[in-house]
Design an enzyme around this catalytic site. Structure first.
Site, PDB file in Angstrom:
ATOM      1  N   HIS A 184       0.816  -1.184  -0.033  1.00  0.00           N
ATOM      2  CA  HIS A 184      -0.025   0.072   0.010  1.00  0.00           C
ATOM      3  C   HIS A 184       0.804   1.153  -0.073  1.00  0.00           C
ATOM      4  O   HIS A 184       0.468   2.337  -0.567  1.00  0.00           O
ATOM      5  CB  HIS A 184      -0.806  -0.054   1.281  1.00  0.00           C
ATOM      6  CG  HIS A 184      -1.788  -1.087   1.248  1.00  0.00           C
ATOM      7  ND1 HIS A 184      -1.583  -2.352   1.845  1.00  0.00           N
ATOM      8  CD2 HIS A 184      -3.244  -0.971   0.829  1.00  0.00           C
ATOM      9  CE1 HIS A 184      -2.851  -2.987   1.639  1.00  0.00           C
ATOM     10  NE2 HIS A 184      -3.759  -2.137   1.177  1.00  0.00           N
ATOM     11  N   ASP A 254      -4.666  -6.151  -8.070  1.00  0.00           N
ATOM     12  CA  ASP A 254      -4.807  -5.472  -6.563  1.00  0.00           C
ATOM     13  C   ASP A 254      -4.859  -3.909  -6.893  1.00  0.00           C
ATOM     14  O   ASP A 254      -4.811  -3.418  -8.059  1.00  0.00           O
ATOM     15  CB  ASP A 254      -3.636  -5.648  -5.515  1.00  0.00           C
ATOM     16  CG  ASP A 254      -3.903  -5.432  -4.261  1.00  0.00           C
ATOM     17  OD1 ASP A 254      -5.198  -4.955  -3.917  1.00  0.00           O
ATOM     18  OD2 ASP A 254      -3.145  -5.869  -3.153  1.00  0.00           O
TER      19      ASP A 254
END
Length: 338
Positions: A184, A254
């Site tokens: 992230h 993702d």
């Protein structure tokens, strides 16, 4: 207009006029919900219906990350708290059958919660095998420390979801367990030899290669492709995910907004699709970012379309019979006995 090979989020508890118009124009394949989209059961049902109305497809996939533990978008007071994956792996000492039974039961309960809202895809199970010294972004989300236990309980979770009419997504293929950074925030680089990856990280994904959908890892594996993370690596997708692992279901990226990826959103979209992702995922609902992705996206066609159709065809129209009260009592008792 053609369905586009993308999945988008939205900003709030209901669609804005701008969001509704954008989704009608773009026609994404599906949508994803986060905590910012959740207030009450009735509100979530209305939002799910509104999202599907924009693309005029009552079976359009609506995803959520409802693992349990740290990653749970639905919670009290309207929904139960579920344990993280690791808690299932620590049940009942050395009784793998009980661990498997309770893992499946937990996923069946998750499916019940989601199906009542119209949500038909859960981003579960996590099939990553954590390694000593790795970042804790996976940590207790994993079902265990061995590929065998992760595969056993991952399959139990996937089967529980499917039995309840909800599709599982295996993640993060080909394995996030060795990453020393949170994708992230940064781009993880894994330097393990290919033989080690094949003997450990790939194993749960190979065991569950019959599942309908998989989500990629934004991780560079230097033994596979030293320049690109798996999401944007043709070699990682064709030779490892499709080849060594043998996964022939729908592969989605993702979240494209994660900082592990570089370039603008058009570049990220093109790179992911060119590498072999069937669909790209964008989660934060930022309209400017989604607009850029839409400009670089492409219609869902060919093999990608067939995989998407095959995935949705696996949604059970009639979930298996299920006594919810009895199941919740049995599930609670399993953890109280610890």
């Amino acid at each position: 207009m053609s369905i586009q090979a993308c999945i988008f989020g939205c900003q709030g508890l209901s669609l804005t006029a701008e969001e509704a118009a954008f989704f009608r124009d773009v026609r994404p394949w599906g949508f994803i919900l986060f905590k910012r989209n959740v207030e009450s059961p009735g509100q979530v049902r209305r939002l799910v219906e509104a999202l599907r109305e924009t693309v005029e497809r009552p079976d359009a996939p609506v995803l959520i990350d409802q693992e349990g533990g740290r990653v749970q978008r639905l919670g009290p007071p309207h929904w139960p708290v579920y344990p993280p994956g690791r808690a299932y792996g620590e049940l009942a000492g050395n009784d793998p059958l009980l661990k498997r039974e309770i893992t499946r039961l937990g996923a069946r309960l998750l499916a019940h919660d989601l199906a009542e809202l119209g949500v038909n895809v859960d981003c579960v199970p996590v099939l990553d095998v954590p390694q000593r010294g790795a970042h804790d972004v996976i940590g207790d989300r994993a079902y265990g420390d061995t590929p065998e236990q992760v595969a056993l309980l991952g399959r139990a979770a996937a089967e529980g979801l499917i039995a309840g009419g909800v599709l599982p997504i295996i993640k993060h293929i080909p394995g996030h367990g060795r990453a020393t950074a949170d994708s992230h925030l940064d781009l993880p680089v894994v330097d393990a030899p290919y033989e080690a990856l094949d003997a450990t990280d790939f194993v749960p994904f190979r065991v569950l290669s019959d599942m309908p959908m998989a989500m990629t890892a934004h991780v560079v594996y230097t033994a596979i492709d030293p320049r690109r993370p798996a999401t944007t690596s043709r070699k990682a997708i064709s030779e490892v995910i499709r080849g060594a692992i043998g996964f022939d279901g729908l592969v989605m990226s993702d979240d494209l907004s994660m900082k592990a990826l570089s370039g603008d959103f058009r570049a990220r979209t093109r790179a992911s699709l060119a590498a072999g992702c069937d669909v790209v995922l964008h989660c934060n609902g930022d309209m400017d970012e989604m607009s850029e992705i839409a400009k670089a996206c492409r219609p869902l066609a060919g093999r990608a379309k067939r995989r998407a159709e095959a995935a949705l065809a696996r949604i059970a129209r009639t979930p298996e019979p299920f006594d919810v009260a009895e199941a919740r009592a049995r599930f609670a008792a399993a953890f109280e006995a610890q």
